[in-house]
Write a protein that holds these residues in place. Structure first.
Motif, PDB file in Angstrom:
ATOM      1  N   ALA A 118       0.615  -1.112  -0.422  1.00 50.93           N
ATOM      2  CA  ALA A 118      -0.061  -0.071  -0.048  1.00 50.93           C
ATOM      3  C   ALA A 118       0.637   1.314  -0.022  1.00 50.93           C
ATOM      4  CB  ALA A 118      -0.902  -0.029   0.815  1.00 50.93           C
ATOM      5  N   ASN A 119       2.604   0.971  -0.129  1.00 52.72           N
ATOM      6  CA  ASN A 119       2.851   2.488  -0.416  1.00 52.72           C
ATOM      7  C   ASN A 119       3.462   2.875   0.933  1.00 52.72           C
ATOM      8  OD1 ASN A 119       5.022   3.541  -1.854  1.00 52.72           O
ATOM      9  ND2 ASN A 119       3.769   4.813  -2.088  1.00 52.72           N
ATOM     10  N   TYR A 120       2.992   2.333   2.536  1.00 54.38           N
ATOM     11  CA  TYR A 120       3.399   3.144   3.021  1.00 54.38           C
ATOM     12  C   TYR A 120       5.049   3.239   3.641  1.00 54.38           C
ATOM     13  CZ  TYR A 120      -1.379   2.802   5.893  1.00 54.38           C
ATOM     14  OH  TYR A 120      -2.407   3.682   6.045  1.00 54.38           O
ATOM     15  N   GLY A 121       5.411   2.668   3.051  1.00 54.64           N
ATOM     16  CA  GLY A 121       7.346   2.921   2.697  1.00 54.64           C
ATOM     17  C   GLY A 121       8.327   1.670   1.822  1.00 54.64           C
ATOM     18  N   ILE A 122       9.030   1.613   2.656  1.00 59.99           N
ATOM     19  CA  ILE A 122       9.967   0.501   2.143  1.00 59.99           C
ATOM     20  C   ILE A 122      10.106  -1.060   3.391  1.00 59.99           C
ATOM     21  CG2 ILE A 122      10.982   2.243   0.399  1.00 59.99           C
ATOM     22  CD1 ILE A 122      13.044   1.102   1.910  1.00 59.99           C
ATOM     23  N   GLY A 123      10.235  -1.998   3.292  1.00 63.23           N
ATOM     24  CA  GLY A 123      10.562  -2.389   4.701  1.00 63.23           C
ATOM     25  C   GLY A 123      10.893  -3.693   4.074  1.00 63.23           C
ATOM     26  N   CYS A 124      11.302  -5.171   5.398  1.00 53.83           N
ATOM     27  CA  CYS A 124      12.369  -6.418   5.556  1.00 53.83           C
ATOM     28  C   CYS A 124      11.274  -7.688   5.237  1.00 53.83           C
ATOM     29  CB  CYS A 124      13.343  -5.895   6.056  1.00 53.83           C
ATOM     30  SG  CYS A 124      14.397  -4.518   6.047  1.00 53.83           S
ATOM     31  N   LEU A 125      11.141  -8.391   4.512  1.00 63.52           N
ATOM     32  CA  LEU A 125      10.238  -9.100   4.598  1.00 63.52           C
ATOM     33  C   LEU A 125      10.780 -10.581   4.368  1.00 63.52           C
ATOM     34  CD1 LEU A 125       7.646  -8.790   1.779  1.00 63.52           C
ATOM     35  CD2 LEU A 125       6.693  -8.150   4.577  1.00 63.52           C
ATOM     36  N   PRO A 126      11.356 -12.102   5.134  1.00 64.10           N
ATOM     37  CA  PRO A 126      11.606 -13.431   3.516  1.00 64.10           C
ATOM     38  C   PRO A 126      11.781 -12.861   2.641  1.00 64.10           C
ATOM     39  CG  PRO A 126      10.127 -13.540   6.328  1.00 64.10           C
ATOM     40  CD  PRO A 126       9.925 -12.204   5.555  1.00 64.10           C
ATOM     41  N   GLU A 127      12.464 -13.633   1.604  1.00 62.75           N
ATOM     42  CA  GLU A 127      13.065 -13.637   0.633  1.00 62.75           C
ATOM     43  C   GLU A 127      11.315 -14.707   0.387  1.00 62.75           C
ATOM     44  OE1 GLU A 127      17.200 -14.177   0.218  1.00 62.75           O
ATOM     45  OE2 GLU A 127      17.678 -12.504   0.250  1.00 62.75           O
ATOM     46  N   HIS A 128      11.625 -15.843   1.132  1.00 62.66           N
ATOM     47  CA  HIS A 128      10.375 -16.970  -0.081  1.00 62.66           C
ATOM     48  C   HIS A 128       9.105 -16.381   0.415  1.00 62.66           C
ATOM     49  CE1 HIS A 128      10.951 -18.114   3.897  1.00 62.66           C
ATOM     50  NE2 HIS A 128       9.906 -18.842   4.519  1.00 62.66           N
ATOM     51  N   ILE A 129       9.183 -15.879   1.228  1.00 65.76           N
ATOM     52  CA  ILE A 129       7.191 -14.885   1.584  1.00 65.76           C
ATOM     53  C   ILE A 129       7.079 -13.738   0.366  1.00 65.76           C
ATOM     54  CG2 ILE A 129       5.924 -13.987   2.697  1.00 65.76           C
ATOM     55  CD1 ILE A 129       7.260 -15.697   5.507  1.00 65.76           C
ATOM     56  N   ALA A 130       8.368 -13.385  -0.152  1.00 65.24           N
ATOM     57  CA  ALA A 130       8.311 -12.296  -0.842  1.00 65.24           C
ATOM     58  C   ALA A 130       7.851 -12.163  -1.867  1.00 65.24           C
ATOM     59  CB  ALA A 130       9.192 -10.858  -0.626  1.00 65.24           C
ATOM     60  N   GLN A 131       8.573 -13.415  -2.315  1.00 61.50           N
ATOM     61  CA  GLN A 131       8.695 -13.796  -3.455  1.00 61.50           C
ATOM     62  C   GLN A 131       7.720 -13.999  -4.835  1.00 61.50           C
ATOM     63  OE1 GLN A 131      11.825 -13.631  -5.371  1.00 61.50           O
ATOM     64  NE2 GLN A 131      10.385 -13.571  -7.213  1.00 61.50           N
ATOM     65  N   PRO A 132       6.879 -14.225  -4.712  1.00 60.76           N
ATOM     66  CA  PRO A 132       5.288 -14.699  -4.972  1.00 60.76           C
ATOM     67  C   PRO A 132       4.701 -13.359  -5.342  1.00 60.76           C
ATOM     68  CG  PRO A 132       5.161 -16.057  -3.016  1.00 60.76           C
ATOM     69  CD  PRO A 132       6.328 -15.628  -3.176  1.00 60.76           C
ATOM     70  N   TRP A 133       4.552 -12.537  -4.082  1.00 63.72           N
ATOM     71  CA  TRP A 133       4.757 -11.110  -4.413  1.00 63.72           C
ATOM     72  C   TRP A 133       4.597 -10.144  -5.334  1.00 63.72           C
ATOM     73  CZ3 TRP A 133       0.060  -8.814  -2.259  1.00 63.72           C
ATOM     74  CH2 TRP A 133      -0.362  -9.471  -0.742  1.00 63.72           C
ATOM     75  N   VAL A 134       6.520 -10.552  -5.929  1.00 65.49           N
ATOM     76  CA  VAL A 134       7.763 -10.044  -6.676  1.00 65.49           C
ATOM     77  C   VAL A 134       7.210 -10.122  -7.753  1.00 65.49           C
ATOM     78  CG1 VAL A 134       9.548 -10.335  -7.561  1.00 65.49           C
ATOM     79  CG2 VAL A 134       9.542  -9.255  -4.945  1.00 65.49           C
ATOM     80  N   ASP A 135       6.330 -11.733  -8.385  1.00 67.90           N
ATOM     81  CA  ASP A 135       6.351 -12.324  -9.409  1.00 67.90           C
ATOM     82  C   ASP A 135       5.068 -11.547 -10.134  1.00 67.90           C
ATOM     83  OD1 ASP A 135       8.473 -14.317  -9.064  1.00 67.90           O
ATOM     84  OD2 ASP A 135       7.407 -15.639  -8.246  1.00 67.90           O
ATOM     85  N   ALA A 136       4.207 -11.581  -9.085  1.00 67.44           N
ATOM     86  CA  ALA A 136       2.451 -10.871  -8.954  1.00 67.44           C
ATOM     87  C   ALA A 136       2.878  -9.678  -9.416  1.00 67.44           C
ATOM     88  CB  ALA A 136       1.829 -11.147  -7.780  1.00 67.44           C
ATOM     89  N   GLY A 137       4.351  -8.648  -9.569  1.00 61.46           N
ATOM     90  CA  GLY A 137       4.521  -7.732  -9.834  1.00 61.46           C
ATOM     91  C   GLY A 137       3.588  -6.273  -8.737  1.00 61.46           C
ATOM     92  N   LYS A 138       3.407  -7.028  -7.554  1.00 61.39           N
ATOM     93  CA  LYS A 138       2.986  -6.302  -6.451  1.00 61.39           C
ATOM     94  C   LYS A 138       3.884  -5.377  -5.522  1.00 61.39           C
ATOM     95  CE  LYS A 138      -1.722  -8.083  -6.073  1.00 61.39           C
ATOM     96  NZ  LYS A 138      -2.509  -8.695  -5.419  1.00 61.39           N
ATOM     97  N   LEU A 139       5.584  -5.847  -5.387  1.00 58.72           N
ATOM     98  CA  LEU A 139       6.506  -5.689  -4.411  1.00 58.72           C
ATOM     99  C   LEU A 139       7.786  -6.062  -5.957  1.00 58.72           C
ATOM    100  CD1 LEU A 139       6.788  -8.064  -1.305  1.00 58.72           C
ATOM    101  CD2 LEU A 139       5.913  -5.584  -1.720  1.00 58.72           C
ATOM    102  N   TRP A 140       8.710  -5.062  -5.117  1.00 63.14           N
ATOM    103  CA  TRP A 140      10.049  -4.790  -6.326  1.00 63.14           C
ATOM    104  C   TRP A 140      10.486  -4.979  -4.953  1.00 63.14           C
ATOM    105  CZ3 TRP A 140      10.864  -5.294 -11.018  1.00 63.14           C
ATOM    106  CH2 TRP A 140      12.258  -5.106 -11.425  1.00 63.14           C
ATOM    107  N   ARG A 141      11.727  -6.043  -5.664  1.00 63.29           N
ATOM    108  CA  ARG A 141      13.513  -6.242  -4.976  1.00 63.29           C
ATOM    109  C   ARG A 141      14.557  -4.784  -4.945  1.00 63.29           C
ATOM    110  NH1 ARG A 141      16.042 -10.139  -2.566  1.00 63.29           N
ATOM    111  NH2 ARG A 141      17.646  -9.304  -1.110  1.00 63.29           N
ATOM    112  N   LEU A 142      14.633  -4.155  -3.804  1.00 64.82           N
ATOM    113  CA  LEU A 142      16.029  -3.462  -3.914  1.00 64.82           C
ATOM    114  C   LEU A 142      16.872  -3.714  -3.468  1.00 64.82           C
ATOM    115  CD1 LEU A 142      12.831  -0.857  -1.803  1.00 64.82           C
ATOM    116  CD2 LEU A 142      13.916  -0.216  -4.062  1.00 64.82           C
ATOM    117  N   PRO A 143      18.113  -3.098  -3.355  1.00 65.63           N
ATOM    118  CA  PRO A 143      18.959  -3.135  -2.802  1.00 65.63           C
ATOM    119  C   PRO A 143      19.451  -3.226  -1.160  1.00 65.63           C
ATOM    120  CG  PRO A 143      19.646  -1.352  -3.765  1.00 65.63           C
ATOM    121  CD  PRO A 143      17.776  -1.668  -4.370  1.00 65.63           C
ATOM    122  N   PRO A 144      20.612  -3.801  -0.931  1.00 63.85           N
ATOM    123  CA  PRO A 144      21.165  -4.958  -1.930  1.00 63.85           C
ATOM    124  C   PRO A 144      20.632  -5.900  -1.800  1.00 63.85           C
ATOM    125  CG  PRO A 144      21.547  -4.898   1.073  1.00 63.85           C
ATOM    126  CD  PRO A 144      20.703  -3.842   0.716  1.00 63.85           C
ATOM    127  N   ALA A 145      21.552  -6.560  -3.168  1.00 65.82           N
ATOM    128  CA  ALA A 145      20.820  -7.758  -3.466  1.00 65.82           C
ATOM    129  C   ALA A 145      21.206  -8.550  -2.744  1.00 65.82           C
ATOM    130  CB  ALA A 145      21.952  -7.678  -4.764  1.00 65.82           C
TER     131      ALA A 145
END
Length: 342
Positions: A260-287
């Motif tokens: 909802a764009n409240y800000g950036i934040g940290c998430l477990p990678e394996h939990i965030a990945q489906p949201w990235v694949d769905a185009g709802k989250l974007w991975r930021l650095p550091p890689a």
């Protein structure tokens, strides 16, 4: 030369009598404790595996050495090695314990007959193939044991275990705690993410420096004295100065606020990945990611366990030993180990 009046007076003839005394007074539980000490290579870890205090294990070792009459370990500072007598006792004790366990296996109840109820405290949003597979196999083997899963914060899980209001939990525990045993279920790698409406979404040219003043959504455990202090340390080292715009103890709600764009934040990678694949989250650095944190099976060393709780804990510990976590979500289902279900 005439024969001595008392043959036992000769050197060595008192050994059978000594052996008979040892057999009469030897506590077989001390041998089991010694086996754990030798296998773990550490008094503290042996205490954890036996659900005993470190003091109790140390005293058991002293009693066994006194009964046998020889030192079984050679200490070198905080480390130790087995003495020559210790190696012999370990070999023989392992054979003895194997025979005792064989007796137990012959008379143990059928797994399907073991019943009861387990109350399990757990962190929410655990996505682990190891955990899921274990639960499925455990239910297949023990269908009469019911399971109640209560989702609470990791801090509350640890507090309940320490207060002995609960016996078993699953959650974060980055440091060893007095009286609490832990076995790693999986290791989570945390990455930094933004939502689709964020101005950095879709960009591959973002640097850490550009993120420093961004609003931040964080977990309640993301504080310097919290269980996710590694993330706090990362933000401090990177000199993040943005406003904390959202906080939650739930991964789902943290994800919701980032989307909802409240800000950036940290998430477990394996939990965030489906949201990235769905185009709802974007991975930021550091890689390379922000931090890593383990999810552990937790228990109280001095807990009063019901039979069903003891079976669950023993099975889960044995399962994790037989199939230690490497890269949890890339695993296939391991073979379910067979242990005493009595």
């Amino acid at each position: 030369m005439s024969e001595p009046e008392n043959p036992r007076a000769e050197a060595g003839h008192d050994i059978p009598q000594k052996n008979e005394q040892l057999i009469d007074r030897l506590d077989w539980n001390l041998l089991r404790t010694f086996i754990a000490i030798a296998h773990e290579g550490n008094i503290t870890r042996a205490a954890g595996s036996l659900h005993l205090t470190q003091s109790a294990v140390s005293q058991a070792l002293k009693r066994l050495e006194k009964q046998i009459g020889y030192a079984l370990i050679v200490r070198n500072g905080s480390r130790f090695t087995l003495s020559s007598h210790g190696e012999k006792v370990l070999r023989l004790a392992s054979d003895i314990y194997g025979s005792i366990k064989a007796i137990s296996n012959e008379i143990e109840p059928v797994a399907e007959e073991v019943g009861g109820h387990i109350r399990l405290l757990t962190l929410s949003s655990i996505e682990s193939l190891t955990y899921d597979t274990f639960l499925a196999r455990f239910h297949e083997r023990f269908p009469r044991i019911s399971l109640e899963i209560v989702c609470i914060r990791s801090e509350d899980i640890l507090s309940s275990l320490q207060k002995k209001t609960a016996n078993i939990g699953i959650g974060l525990c980055p440091r060893a705690l007095p009286g609490i045993g832990r076995s790693l279920i999986m290791e989570q790698s945390y990455g930094l993410y933004c939502g689709r409406s964020h101005r950095f979404f879709g960009r591959n040219d973002i640097t850490i420096r550009e993120l420093k003043q961004e609003n931040f959504v964080r977990s309640e455990a993301d504080r310097i004295d919290g269980l996710l202090s590694k993330i706090t340390i990362f933000r401090n080292e990177m000199d993040f100065s943005g406003w904390i715009s959202g906080t939650s103890c739930s991964i789902q709600e943290i994800t919701r606020m980032i989307v909802a764009n409240y800000g950036i934040g940290c998430l477990p990678e394996h939990i965030a990945q489906p949201w990235v694949d769905a185009g709802k989250l974007w991975r930021l650095p550091p890689a390379s990611g922000v931090a890593k944190s383990g999810i552990f099976l937790l228990w109280n060393h001095d807990g009063r366990y019901s039979n069903s709780e003891r079976v669950f804990l023993e099975q889960f510990q044995s399962y994790l030993q037989a199939y230690p976590p490497i890269s949890d979500e890339k695993k296939s289902g391991p073979v379910f180990p067979t242990i005493n279900a009595g």
